[in-house]
Design a protein around this motif. Structure first.
Motif, PDB file in Angstrom:
ATOM      1  N   ARG A  29      -0.096   3.518  -8.404  1.00  0.00           N
ATOM      2  CA  ARG A  29      -0.724   4.338  -9.439  1.00  0.00           C
ATOM      3  C   ARG A  29      -0.387   3.897 -10.857  1.00  0.00           C
ATOM      4  N   HIS A  30       0.695   3.124 -11.005  1.00  0.00           N
ATOM      5  CA  HIS A  30       1.095   2.672 -12.349  1.00  0.00           C
ATOM      6  C   HIS A  30       1.505   1.198 -12.282  1.00  0.00           C
TER       7      HIS A  30
ATOM      8  N   MET B 171       8.988   4.494  -0.167  1.00  0.00           N
ATOM      9  CA  MET B 171       7.686   5.154  -0.157  1.00  0.00           C
ATOM     10  C   MET B 171       7.325   5.621  -1.569  1.00  0.00           C
ATOM     11  N   ILE B 172       8.309   6.185  -2.260  1.00  0.00           N
ATOM     12  CA  ILE B 172       8.108   6.620  -3.640  1.00  0.00           C
ATOM     13  C   ILE B 172       7.723   5.437  -4.524  1.00  0.00           C
ATOM     14  N   ALA B 173       8.431   4.329  -4.348  1.00  0.00           N
ATOM     15  CA  ALA B 173       8.169   3.157  -5.174  1.00  0.00           C
ATOM     16  C   ALA B 173       6.794   2.553  -4.883  1.00  0.00           C
ATOM     17  N   LEU B 174       6.365   2.576  -3.632  1.00  0.00           N
ATOM     18  CA  LEU B 174       5.027   2.080  -3.304  1.00  0.00           C
ATOM     19  C   LEU B 174       3.958   2.926  -3.980  1.00  0.00           C
ATOM     20  N   ASP B 175       4.171   4.228  -4.025  1.00  0.00           N
ATOM     21  CA  ASP B 175       3.211   5.098  -4.712  1.00  0.00           C
ATOM     22  C   ASP B 175       3.252   4.858  -6.216  1.00  0.00           C
ATOM     23  N   LEU B 176       4.453   4.664  -6.773  1.00  0.00           N
ATOM     24  CA  LEU B 176       4.590   4.354  -8.198  1.00  0.00           C
ATOM     25  C   LEU B 176       3.821   3.085  -8.547  1.00  0.00           C
ATOM     26  N   LEU B 177       3.984   2.028  -7.759  1.00  0.00           N
ATOM     27  CA  LEU B 177       3.307   0.762  -8.031  1.00  0.00           C
ATOM     28  C   LEU B 177       1.799   0.903  -7.878  1.00  0.00           C
TER      29      LEU B 177
ATOM     30  N   GLU C 187       1.718  -5.402   7.184  1.00  0.00           N
ATOM     31  CA  GLU C 187       0.391  -5.688   7.729  1.00  0.00           C
ATOM     32  C   GLU C 187      -0.678  -4.854   7.031  1.00  0.00           C
ATOM     33  N   HIS C 188      -0.359  -3.587   6.754  1.00  0.00           N
ATOM     34  CA  HIS C 188      -1.284  -2.682   6.058  1.00  0.00           C
ATOM     35  C   HIS C 188      -1.673  -3.229   4.692  1.00  0.00           C
ATOM     36  N   LEU C 189      -0.736  -3.907   4.044  1.00  0.00           N
ATOM     37  CA  LEU C 189      -0.976  -4.449   2.699  1.00  0.00           C
ATOM     38  C   LEU C 189      -1.413  -5.903   2.715  1.00  0.00           C
TER      39      LEU C 189
ATOM     40  N   PRO D  96       0.816   4.320   2.299  1.00  0.00           N
ATOM     41  CA  PRO D  96       0.554   3.635   1.016  1.00  0.00           C
ATOM     42  C   PRO D  96      -0.926   3.327   0.829  1.00  0.00           C
ATOM     43  N   ASP D  97      -1.327   3.266  -0.435  1.00  0.00           N
ATOM     44  CA  ASP D  97      -2.701   2.966  -0.805  1.00  0.00           C
ATOM     45  C   ASP D  97      -2.922   1.450  -0.702  1.00  0.00           C
ATOM     46  N   ALA D  98      -3.480   1.024   0.414  1.00  0.00           N
ATOM     47  CA  ALA D  98      -3.631  -0.409   0.665  1.00  0.00           C
ATOM     48  C   ALA D  98      -4.532  -1.069  -0.365  1.00  0.00           C
ATOM     49  N   GLU D  99      -5.594  -0.408  -0.741  1.00  0.00           N
ATOM     50  CA  GLU D  99      -6.523  -1.004  -1.699  1.00  0.00           C
ATOM     51  C   GLU D  99      -5.843  -1.274  -3.030  1.00  0.00           C
ATOM     52  N   ALA D 100      -5.031  -0.305  -3.485  1.00  0.00           N
ATOM     53  CA  ALA D 100      -4.350  -0.463  -4.768  1.00  0.00           C
ATOM     54  C   ALA D 100      -3.227  -1.490  -4.702  1.00  0.00           C
ATOM     55  N   LEU D 101      -2.630  -1.678  -3.522  1.00  0.00           N
ATOM     56  CA  LEU D 101      -1.432  -2.509  -3.410  1.00  0.00           C
ATOM     57  C   LEU D 101      -1.698  -3.923  -2.909  1.00  0.00           C
TER      58      LEU D 101
END
Length: 269
Positions: free
Chosen positions: A109-110, A101-107, A236-238, A204-209
């Motif tokens: 946003r950065h 989850m942390i890594a998905l947020d890292l990817l 599926e979300h991504l 997770p932020d689907a739009e960003a990912l």
């Protein structure tokens, strides 16, 4: 192996570095620490510079202020600072359980800092049809901990998720495993008290990912269990598909050589 400490806002992060080659950061689930990823790091060290670390609030990465509710975004900032300390080039990332989850947020946003992420069994229960039940469970576990202690809370969590609590540090185990299990006893209490509720709200932020270099993966022996369901839900979300890696939820620890080869294939495919 080299080790060190990185000062970050609110904590001091203990980290270890092995091998040579492109950087590969591992992010382990709550309650675990760098030792859980050590066998995998050794297996990968001929191909990568592998960075393992204890997440903030774990025994060797103490907070520098009072305990507080932990946020996924704050842990992602820690991961970013470790990557920045390793060098300017984008890094590979392997992350498992809440670390995923942390890594998905890292990817999200950065994106420029991550070459490719393999996110292994992220417990994003908020994407399941019964998400409300899982939110209630987080509250119930904190209440159970207050009434009866960490043992009953971890047993209940294991029954619900299919991931049993770690065993006692038996004298017959190798010394490094006994030391890790002793630390985990304290780390899991911190995780239940300060991570469980805020992390359970993460989606997770689907739009960003969408279209990002991320692979969702689950263990071959996790099929049909809750973390298999969450992995499929995140995929599926991504708008992507999930793939299979060897073993169960901790296949990277039980069979590090086999897991390392499969992980390398995913990272470089």
């Amino acid at each position: 192996m080299d080790s060190g400490v990185l000062d970050v806002p609110g904590a001091r992060l203990y980290f270890e570095v092995r091998g040579s080659g492109p950087a590969l950061l591992t992010i382990i689930g709550g309650g675990s620490d760098a030792a859980m990823a050590a066998p995998l790091a050794e297996a990968l060290s001929t191909r990568y510079t592998v960075i393992t670390y204890d997440r903030r609030g774990a025994t060797r990465s103490p907070l520098t202020g009072p305990p507080a509710q932990q946020r996924v975004e704050e842990h992602a900032c820690d991961a970013l600072r470790l990557l920045d300390a390793a060098g300017p080039d984008p890094a590979y990332v392997f992350a498992t359980h809440s670390g995923a989850m942390i890594a998905l947020d890292l990817l999200a946003r950065h994106p420029g800092r991550v070459r490719r992420l393999v996110a292994h069994e992220p417990p994003v229960f908020g994407l399941l049809p019964d998400a409300a039940r899982w939110r209630r469970l987080a509250e119930e576990l904190v209440d159970l901990h207050a009434r009866e202690g960490i043992g009953p809370a971890l047993r209940k969590l294991g029954e619900e998720t299919g991931v049993p609590p770690p065993p006692e540090p038996d004298p017959g185990l190798p010394s490094w495993v006994r030391a890790m299990l002793t630390r985990m006893a304290a780390n899991l209490e911190t995780s239940v008290l300060h991570e469980l509720r805020p992390f359970s709200a993460f989606v997770p932020d689907a739009e960003a990912l969408r279209g990002a270099p991320v692979v969702l993966a689950y263990g071959s022996r996790t099929r049909g269990r809750p973390l298999h369901r969450t992995t499929l839900a995140v995929a599926e979300h991504l708008g992507t598909a999930a793939v299979e890696l060897p073993g169960d939820h901790v296949g990277y620890l039980r069979s590090p050589s086999e897991f390392a080869q499969s992980l390398h294939d995913l990272l470089t495919s």
